[in-house]
Every structure is written in C-alpha cells, then in structure tokens.
Design an enzyme around this catalytic site. Sequence first.
Site, PDB file in Angstrom:
ATOM      1  N   ALA A   1       8.751  -3.212   3.597  1.00 32.79           N
ATOM      2  CA  ALA A   1       8.312  -4.605   3.754  1.00 32.79           C
ATOM      3  C   ALA A   1       8.226  -4.986   5.227  1.00 32.79           C
ATOM      4  O   ALA A   1       9.084  -4.611   6.019  1.00 32.79           O
ATOM      5  CB  ALA A   1       9.299  -5.535   3.046  1.00 32.79           C
TER       6      ALA A   1
ATOM      7  N   GLY B   1       1.542  -7.848  -1.256  1.00 30.47           N
ATOM      8  CA  GLY B   1       1.559  -6.811  -2.286  1.00 30.47           C
ATOM      9  C   GLY B   1       1.039  -7.336  -3.616  1.00 30.47           C
ATOM     10  O   GLY B   1       0.668  -8.497  -3.753  1.00 30.47           O
TER      11      GLY B   1
ATOM     12  N   TYR C   1       0.827  -1.219   0.000  1.00 36.42           N
ATOM     13  CA  TYR C   1       0.000   0.000   0.000  1.00 36.42           C
ATOM     14  C   TYR C   1       0.869   1.281   0.000  1.00 36.42           C
ATOM     15  O   TYR C   1       0.865   2.038  -0.982  1.00 36.42           O
ATOM     16  CB  TYR C   1      -0.919  -0.065   1.222  1.00 36.42           C
ATOM     17  N   ILE C   2       1.614   1.508   1.051  1.00 38.07           N
ATOM     18  CA  ILE C   2       2.376   2.769   1.120  1.00 38.07           C
ATOM     19  C   ILE C   2       3.561   2.695   0.153  1.00 38.07           C
ATOM     20  O   ILE C   2       3.885   3.668  -0.531  1.00 38.07           O
ATOM     21  CB  ILE C   2       2.823   3.058   2.573  1.00 38.07           C
TER      22      ILE C   2
ATOM     23  N   GLY D   1      -6.868  -3.827  23.168  1.00 42.55           N
ATOM     24  CA  GLY D   1      -5.591  -3.171  22.881  1.00 42.55           C
ATOM     25  C   GLY D   1      -5.688  -1.816  22.215  1.00 42.55           C
ATOM     26  O   GLY D   1      -4.660  -1.206  21.921  1.00 42.55           O
TER      27      GLY D   1
ATOM     28  N   TYR E   1       3.805  -6.342  17.436  1.00 35.67           N
ATOM     29  CA  TYR E   1       4.040  -5.535  16.238  1.00 35.67           C
ATOM     30  C   TYR E   1       4.893  -4.309  16.595  1.00 35.67           C
ATOM     31  O   TYR E   1       5.955  -4.081  16.012  1.00 35.67           O
ATOM     32  CB  TYR E   1       2.688  -5.113  15.642  1.00 35.67           C
TER      33      TYR E   1
HETATM   34  N1  UFG Z   1     -12.248   0.795  14.185  1.00 35.02           N
HETATM   35  C1  UFG Z   1     -13.602   0.479  14.234  1.00 35.02           C
HETATM   36  N2  UFG Z   1     -14.063  -0.464  13.372  1.00 35.02           N
HETATM   37  C2  UFG Z   1     -13.272  -1.103  12.462  1.00 35.02           C
HETATM   38  C3  UFG Z   1     -11.901  -0.766  12.411  1.00 35.02           C
HETATM   39  C4  UFG Z   1     -11.425   0.179  13.292  1.00 35.02           C
HETATM   40  O1  UFG Z   1     -14.350   1.034  15.057  1.00 35.02           O
HETATM   41  O2  UFG Z   1     -13.775  -1.959  11.719  1.00 35.02           O
HETATM   42  C5  UFG Z   1     -11.721   1.836  15.079  1.00 35.02           C
HETATM   43  C6  UFG Z   1     -10.621   1.333  15.990  1.00 35.02           C
HETATM   44  O3  UFG Z   1     -11.144   0.881  17.213  1.00 35.02           O
HETATM   45  C7  UFG Z   1      -9.758   2.570  16.139  1.00 35.02           C
HETATM   46  C8  UFG Z   1      -9.952   3.343  14.842  1.00 35.02           C
HETATM   47  O4  UFG Z   1     -11.138   2.817  14.267  1.00 35.02           O
HETATM   48  O5  UFG Z   1     -10.243   3.353  17.174  1.00 35.02           O
HETATM   49  C9  UFG Z   1      -8.812   3.159  13.876  1.00 35.02           C
HETATM   50  O6  UFG Z   1      -8.526   1.782  13.756  1.00 35.02           O
HETATM   51  P1  UFG Z   1      -7.535   1.196  12.654  1.00 35.02           P
HETATM   52  O7  UFG Z   1      -7.590  -0.286  12.778  1.00 35.02           O
HETATM   53  O8  UFG Z   1      -7.855   1.797  11.351  1.00 35.02           O
HETATM   54  O9  UFG Z   1      -6.139   1.767  13.081  1.00 35.02           O
HETATM   55  P2  UFG Z   1      -5.371   1.655  14.486  1.00 35.02           P
HETATM   56  O10 UFG Z   1      -5.450   3.009  15.112  1.00 35.02           O
HETATM   57  O11 UFG Z   1      -5.801   0.503  15.281  1.00 35.02           O
HETATM   58  O12 UFG Z   1      -3.926   1.290  13.972  1.00 35.02           O
HETATM   59  C10 UFG Z   1      -2.969   2.231  13.692  1.00 35.02           C
HETATM   60  C11 UFG Z   1      -2.033   1.688  12.624  1.00 35.02           C
HETATM   61  C12 UFG Z   1      -1.268   0.514  13.167  1.00 35.02           C
HETATM   62  C13 UFG Z   1      -0.587   0.888  14.451  1.00 35.02           C
HETATM   63  C14 UFG Z   1      -1.596   1.411  15.445  1.00 35.02           C
HETATM   64  C15 UFG Z   1      -0.916   1.897  16.686  1.00 35.02           C
HETATM   65  O13 UFG Z   1      -2.750   1.319  11.487  1.00 35.02           O
HETATM   66  O14 UFG Z   1      -0.308   0.113  12.227  1.00 35.02           O
HETATM   67  O15 UFG Z   1      -2.279   2.512  14.869  1.00 35.02           O
HETATM   68  O16 UFG Z   1      -1.718   1.585  17.787  1.00 35.02           O
HETATM   69  F1  UFG Z   1       0.006  -0.170  15.004  1.00 35.02           F
END
Ligand code: UFG
Length: 330
Positions: A75, A37, A12-13, A285, A142
Amino acid sequence: MQSILVTGGAGYIGSHAVKALADAGYKVTVVDNLSKGHAAAVDKRASFLQMDLKDAQALKDLFVHEHFDGVLHFAGAIEVGLSMKEPAMFFESNVVNGVNLLEAMRAGNTKNIIFSSTAAVYGEPVSIPIKETDPLKPTNFYGLSKLMFEQLLEKYRELYGINYVALRYFNASGADPSGEIGQDYIPDTHLVPRLVKAVLGIYDKLSVFGTDYPTKDGTCVRDYIHVTDLVDAHLLALNFLFEKGQSEVFNLGNGNGFSVWEVIQTAEKVIEKKIPYEITLRRAGDPAVLVADSQKAKTLLGWTPKHSGLEEIIGTAWKWHSTHLQGYGD
Ligand code: UFG
C-alpha cells in the site's frame, strides 16, 4: 499454515502477490482502503478487510487479534508527478502509515516484513547498471518517501528485531498470464498501459516523451520487469526472512534496458497493429537510462526473472486490457 498480511492487496502488484501466496498455500489477509485498488482483484481464497492504514488503532487491534507470521507491504502512493505537487500526502501515505504498520507489528509480535521500494530511491544514476550500494539521492518526493521508510525499517530492525526485505522495483509491467487480473490504475501514467490503451482507442495516441536523450535512439531506456517475476521475488524473500532472519535490500529488474522506440516496435509486432503516437517534449524528471543490477537477488534469494521478455510483458498486458476495456468495471 503460515499467515500473511498483505497491505494494498487489491492493487496491481499486490493482487498478483495475493494470488501467488494463495497458490503457495499461505493463509492470506488483505487490507486495502480501495482508494486505488479493486475488491474484484482480490483472490477469493484471501480474507479481505477494507481498512485504511491511517487507522493506527484498528491496525493494532487486527495484529493483536490475529497472528501474522509476515507482512507484504504494497500500500502506498506511487505517482512521481503527483508527489511534487502534494508531498505531504506522500509522507503521510508512505511514511506515517508505514509507521502505523510497524507499530501494529510490534504490538502483535510480527517479525517479518517485505516492503515495496523503488528504483526512484537512487535518483539520477551515477552508473549503469545500478547496484544496491550506489548513492541514494532521490530527485522526487515519491523516491524520498520510500527511502525514508527503508531507513525506518532499518531502525525498527535494530531496536525491535523486526526483520525486513526492501525490494526496489524497476519498471513493473505485464499482467497475470491467466488474463484474470492486471493493471487498472487511474490515472494511467506508465508506458505499457498507455501504449496498449492507445491501440484500443481509449487514448487518441501515445505521447513519446522526448527523442533527444543521450541513448541509442534518443528515447529513454528502462528495465521492464514482469509483475509475476516481481511476485516470485516476494515469495523467495519471505522464505529468506523465515529461514535466515536477515534484513536486506534488493534491486529487482531483468538487467536489460529497452528504449521507448524498442517498446513501441515490439508492441507493434506482438499486437499486430500500428501504435498511434506523437513525439512530445521530455517529461520533467525522467532520467535517460535506468537499468538494474539484480545480481544480489539472484545470489541471495535464488531469483531468476522468467517472464520479462518484452514480448511476454506486452502480450500479457494486451490480453488483460483488451478483455477488460473498463478494467475491473467498478
Ligand atoms: N513514457 C512515454 N510516454 C508515456 C509514458 C511513459 O514516452 O505516455 C516514457 C517515459 O518517459 C519513460 C518510459 O516511457 O522513459 C517509462 O515511463 P513510465 O512512466 O512507464 O515509468 P518510469 O520509468 O517513469 O517510472 C518507473 C516506476 C516508478 C519509479 C520510476 C523511477 O514506474 O514507480 O521508475 O524513476 F518511480
């Protein structure tokens, strides 16, 4: 013309970075094992090699045979949840394979690397916005694997003079404005693609993970940053390495936090459709709030996010997904 190796350039990025590097006149070589990818995501101006970073010897041969002025290292394994089930795979992918890359750089006398790190290195934040100097206490494997590689980079700098920039991404999202490349990552766990795909009927509905967080409206707050803004930072970081030869770590976020509700409301405006959703329990988490202080990147790299308004992030993601219902179709 400077020659750049991009690992994970079919992801992606990475694929967005390859396009920007080619636009800027770099000679680009992509290595990607295509486990996540897509060959079709790689800009035609780049040379593509299907190769696994596990193959230390092949990697060394490549670096000795071709000279690279710099490396962009995308990667790696990225799913937080999976990292808690399969930690060994994360250390192999994000640490051991990274060391193979550093050893190949030593063998080929390549001195500059830009590394895709993450906000996950901080774990539960002690204050908002998060600064680079804040405590590094990852709560998942991670984040730990990414932090360990940052530490290895620092050792390789000290011992072997390999300079690095580690970029700690916050919530990478959106797609290239052309609509030609975007995010095609299975399994989809991120909010923006899940939401867009719920509108497209690819998923029944979006699950909103918890509405009882101590935030303005009870849902989690995140710092969404457009993928092309992230890519801009990589190009600036390359120049920084070439000109200053100084190793640094930078947060990359736009500094504005948006709640899940705000993302949903903005998406309904931009897409002009209702988002089907259900409220579920919290996802284990998830910190309540993650917002970056990116002043350091602004000051030292001259970086300014230009496309990270939520409307533009969602609009470009919508453009990509709605015209690529099967992603790259491979
Ligand atoms: N969320 C939902 N529903 C979904 C997916 C996400 O409500 O189907 C919420 C999550 O709870 C979170 C927010 O949307 O509050 C964003 O979630 P993402 O999964 O899109 O992203 P994260 O914040 O969990 O993850 C990001 C990066 C990771 C990194 C992390 C650090 O994508 O690579 O922040 O905590 F590890």
